[in-house]
Design a protein around this motif. Structure first.
Motif, PDB file in Angstrom:
ATOM      1  N   LEU A  98       0.820  -1.206   0.000  1.00 21.12           N
ATOM      2  CA  LEU A  98       0.000   0.000   0.000  1.00 21.12           C
ATOM      3  C   LEU A  98       0.855   1.257   0.000  1.00 21.12           C
ATOM      4  CD1 LEU A  98      -2.686  -0.825   2.747  1.00 21.12           C
ATOM      5  CD2 LEU A  98      -2.887  -1.165   0.272  1.00 21.12           C
ATOM      6  N   LYS A  99       0.279   2.317  -0.589  1.00 19.51           N
ATOM      7  CA  LYS A  99       0.806   3.674  -0.420  1.00 19.51           C
ATOM      8  C   LYS A  99      -0.279   4.502   0.238  1.00 19.51           C
ATOM      9  CE  LYS A  99       1.693   6.396  -4.027  1.00 19.51           C
ATOM     10  NZ  LYS A  99       2.427   7.127  -5.103  1.00 19.51           N
ATOM     11  N   ILE A 100       0.050   5.120   1.366  1.00 23.21           N
ATOM     12  CA  ILE A 100      -0.902   5.903   2.157  1.00 23.21           C
ATOM     13  C   ILE A 100      -0.420   7.345   2.147  1.00 23.21           C
ATOM     14  CG2 ILE A 100      -1.966   6.186   4.433  1.00 23.21           C
ATOM     15  CD1 ILE A 100      -1.081   3.195   4.927  1.00 23.21           C
ATOM     16  N   GLU A 101      -1.301   8.264   1.729  1.00 19.70           N
ATOM     17  CA  GLU A 101      -0.940   9.677   1.619  1.00 19.70           C
ATOM     18  C   GLU A 101      -1.995  10.532   2.305  1.00 19.70           C
ATOM     19  OE1 GLU A 101       0.597  10.534  -2.637  1.00 19.70           O
ATOM     20  OE2 GLU A 101      -0.742   8.798  -2.843  1.00 19.70           O
ATOM     21  N   TYR A 102      -1.548  11.539   3.043  1.00 23.86           N
ATOM     22  CA  TYR A 102      -2.490  12.475   3.653  1.00 23.86           C
ATOM     23  C   TYR A 102      -1.762  13.730   4.101  1.00 23.86           C
ATOM     24  CZ  TYR A 102      -0.840  10.191   8.017  1.00 23.86           C
ATOM     25  OH  TYR A 102      -0.072   9.656   9.042  1.00 23.86           O
ATOM     26  N   GLU A 103      -2.556  14.772   4.326  1.00 23.28           N
ATOM     27  CA  GLU A 103      -2.026  16.021   4.865  1.00 23.28           C
ATOM     28  C   GLU A 103      -2.335  16.069   6.355  1.00 23.28           C
ATOM     29  OE1 GLU A 103      -3.513  19.244   2.499  1.00 23.28           O
ATOM     30  OE2 GLU A 103      -2.910  18.260   0.640  1.00 23.28           O
ATOM     31  N   PHE A 104      -1.315  16.413   7.128  1.00 23.87           N
ATOM     32  CA  PHE A 104      -1.396  16.374   8.589  1.00 23.87           C
ATOM     33  C   PHE A 104      -0.968  17.725   9.152  1.00 23.87           C
ATOM     34  CE2 PHE A 104       1.009  16.028  12.536  1.00 23.87           C
ATOM     35  CZ  PHE A 104       0.117  15.374  13.384  1.00 23.87           C
ATOM     36  N   THR A 105      -1.769  18.232  10.084  1.00 25.24           N
ATOM     37  CA  THR A 105      -1.413  19.463  10.796  1.00 25.24           C
ATOM     38  C   THR A 105      -1.605  19.238  12.279  1.00 25.24           C
ATOM     39  OG1 THR A 105      -2.185  20.807   8.932  1.00 25.24           O
ATOM     40  CG2 THR A 105      -1.858  21.928  11.030  1.00 25.24           C
ATOM     41  N   ARG A 106      -0.552  19.466  13.020  1.00 20.47           N
ATOM     42  CA  ARG A 106      -0.638  19.355  14.477  1.00 20.47           C
ATOM     43  C   ARG A 106      -1.344  20.586  15.034  1.00 20.47           C
ATOM     44  NH1 ARG A 106       4.657  19.976  18.165  1.00 20.47           N
ATOM     45  NH2 ARG A 106       3.649  20.004  20.207  1.00 20.47           N
ATOM     46  N   LEU A 107      -2.336  20.370  15.896  1.00 24.49           N
ATOM     47  CA  LEU A 107      -3.122  21.471  16.457  1.00 24.49           C
ATOM     48  C   LEU A 107      -2.850  21.718  17.936  1.00 24.49           C
ATOM     49  CD1 LEU A 107      -6.565  20.702  14.746  1.00 24.49           C
ATOM     50  CD2 LEU A 107      -4.751  22.238  13.958  1.00 24.49           C
ATOM     51  N   ASP A 108      -2.044  20.882  18.552  1.00 25.62           N
ATOM     52  CA  ASP A 108      -1.747  21.044  19.976  1.00 25.62           C
ATOM     53  C   ASP A 108      -0.336  21.607  20.159  1.00 25.62           C
ATOM     54  OD1 ASP A 108       0.298  18.783  20.335  1.00 25.62           O
ATOM     55  OD2 ASP A 108      -1.402  17.678  19.520  1.00 25.62           O
ATOM     56  N   PHE A 109      -0.024  21.943  21.405  1.00 25.94           N
ATOM     57  CA  PHE A 109       1.312  22.444  21.759  1.00 25.94           C
ATOM     58  C   PHE A 109       1.977  21.528  22.782  1.00 25.94           C
ATOM     59  CE2 PHE A 109      -0.896  26.006  19.976  1.00 25.94           C
ATOM     60  CZ  PHE A 109       0.073  26.727  19.301  1.00 25.94           C
ATOM     61  N   GLU A 110       1.564  20.265  22.813  1.00 23.98           N
ATOM     62  CA  GLU A 110       2.087  19.307  23.779  1.00 23.98           C
ATOM     63  C   GLU A 110       3.549  18.960  23.504  1.00 23.98           C
ATOM     64  OE1 GLU A 110       1.286  17.674  26.487  1.00 23.98           O
ATOM     65  OE2 GLU A 110      -0.712  18.501  26.766  1.00 23.98           O
ATOM     66  N   THR A 111       4.255  18.598  24.548  1.00 21.16           N
ATOM     67  CA  THR A 111       5.589  18.015  24.416  1.00 21.16           C
ATOM     68  C   THR A 111       5.608  16.638  25.071  1.00 21.16           C
ATOM     69  OG1 THR A 111       6.334  19.146  26.433  1.00 21.16           O
ATOM     70  CG2 THR A 111       6.762  20.235  24.317  1.00 21.16           C
ATOM     71  N   ARG A 112       4.437  15.978  25.059  1.00 22.01           N
ATOM     72  CA  ARG A 112       4.290  14.604  25.526  1.00 22.01           C
ATOM     73  C   ARG A 112       3.372  13.877  24.547  1.00 22.01           C
ATOM     74  NH1 ARG A 112       1.827  15.741  31.471  1.00 22.01           N
ATOM     75  NH2 ARG A 112       0.262  16.671  30.094  1.00 22.01           N
ATOM     76  N   CYS A 113       3.443  12.544  24.558  1.00 17.08           N
ATOM     77  CA  CYS A 113       2.492  11.686  23.845  1.00 17.08           C
ATOM     78  C   CYS A 113       2.709  11.725  22.327  1.00 17.08           C
ATOM     79  CB  CYS A 113       1.064  12.047  24.207  1.00 17.08           C
ATOM     80  SG  CYS A 113       0.767  12.058  25.991  1.00 17.08           S
ATOM     81  N   VAL A 114       1.933  10.906  21.604  1.00 13.67           N
ATOM     82  CA  VAL A 114       2.248  10.666  20.200  1.00 13.67           C
ATOM     83  C   VAL A 114       0.992  10.611  19.336  1.00 13.67           C
ATOM     84  CG1 VAL A 114       4.250   9.299  20.924  1.00 13.67           C
ATOM     85  CG2 VAL A 114       2.153   8.118  20.274  1.00 13.67           C
ATOM     86  N   ASN A 115       1.207  10.801  18.032  1.00 13.91           N
ATOM     87  CA  ASN A 115       0.274  10.394  16.991  1.00 13.91           C
ATOM     88  C   ASN A 115       0.785   9.067  16.428  1.00 13.91           C
ATOM     89  OD1 ASN A 115      -1.649  12.905  15.886  1.00 13.91           O
ATOM     90  ND2 ASN A 115       0.196  13.556  16.978  1.00 13.91           N
TER      91      ASN A 115
END
Length: 266
Positions: A98-115
């Motif tokens: 598979l090829k998976i493509e998307y546009e991603f924008t981070r909306l938080d200001f955290e310095t912990r945890c993950v996507n």
């Protein structure tokens, strides 16, 4: 002796820089080659319409909404509360490379945890964890991480990711191949890890492209300033052949997604 050691340190640092440059060059070349394969688009979602047409949600605290800019995912606000995680899954299941493509924008200001991006997730097949994960949705109303890595076969990529504790707040990229009914995350790492700079600042759109083959995953992350390449390798663990695509946000995190596309190698 001290002079000898001090003279050797710059050589080590220089070698590390060269090694990284070579590795990133290799990753770019490998990605470019994989991207040239004959890909056929089999799924598209602008993410501006009703999300429930193409996706379903694990987690009762989380929020999903759509507008002209895309699909906003917001996990619950309580750190270390498993009920505040979320995972959004494709309704469809996908086979093969598979090829998976998307546009991603981070909306938080955290310095912990993950996507996290889950690639071709399926249940272990051991009751009650059917290979079709929709048959045990109720067990994931509280989407604790262990429910996934203990009972699913899937590839996992952490990005826009930070350690949950400690003084080191450096962002990282990491891939795993879950091994269900084993000892948690032990032995699931797909090397190497990456520590990019200049990626995933809040409010900055990024184009993410992931190419999954049986034993290699290639990744390109691009913004207006740079393109960053990664390659993760699975030399020994069983390959992943079919399953759903998932978007996990750990508690406290918020992100926007748009122009989601999945292609299959002909």
């Amino acid at each position: 002796m001290r002079k000898t050691i001090m003279a050797f340190v710059p050589l080590l640092l220089c070698s590390a820089v060269v090694c990284f440059a070579q590795q990133n060059g290799i990753s770019k070349e490998a990605f470019t080659q994989a991207n040239k394969e004959n890909w056929e688009t089999i799924f598209t979602d602008s993410c501006t319409g009703n999300w429930e047409r193409n996706w379903f949600l694990d987690g009762e605290i989380a929020a999903v909404s759509n507008d002209k800019n895309g699909m906003q995912l917001t996990a619950g606000p309580q750190f270390k509360n498993d009920a505040h995680h979320m995972v959004l899954w494709t309704q469809e299941s996908f086979k093969g490379d598979l090829k998976i493509e998307y546009e991603f924008t981070r909306l938080d200001f955290e310095t912990r945890c993950v996507n996290i991006l889950y690639i071709q997730a399926s249940g272990s097949g051991k009751e009650p964890f059917s290979e079709d994960i929709t048959k045990w949705n109720d067990l994931r109303k509280i989407p604790a991480m262990r429910m996934y890595f203990d009972h699913m076969n899937t590839y996992h990529i952490s990005y826009a990711a930070f350690p949950n504790s400690g003084d080191n707040r450096k962002s990282y990229l990491r891939a795993r191949r879950y091994v269900p009914h084993k000892k948690g995350l032990e032995g699931t790492d797909l090397h190497p890890d990456y520590y990019p700079e200049g990626l995933f600042a809040p409010g900055v759109p990024h184009k993410i492209t992931v190419i999954k083959t049986n034993r290699k995953i290639f990744m390109r992350i691009s913004n207006n300033e740079q393109s960053y390449y990664c390659q993760f390798n699975n030399p020994d663990l069983p390959i992943i052949e079919e399953g759903r695509i998932g978007l996990r946000l750990m508690f406290t995190r918020s992100s926007r997604f748009s122009n989601f596309k999945i292609s299959q190698k002909k």
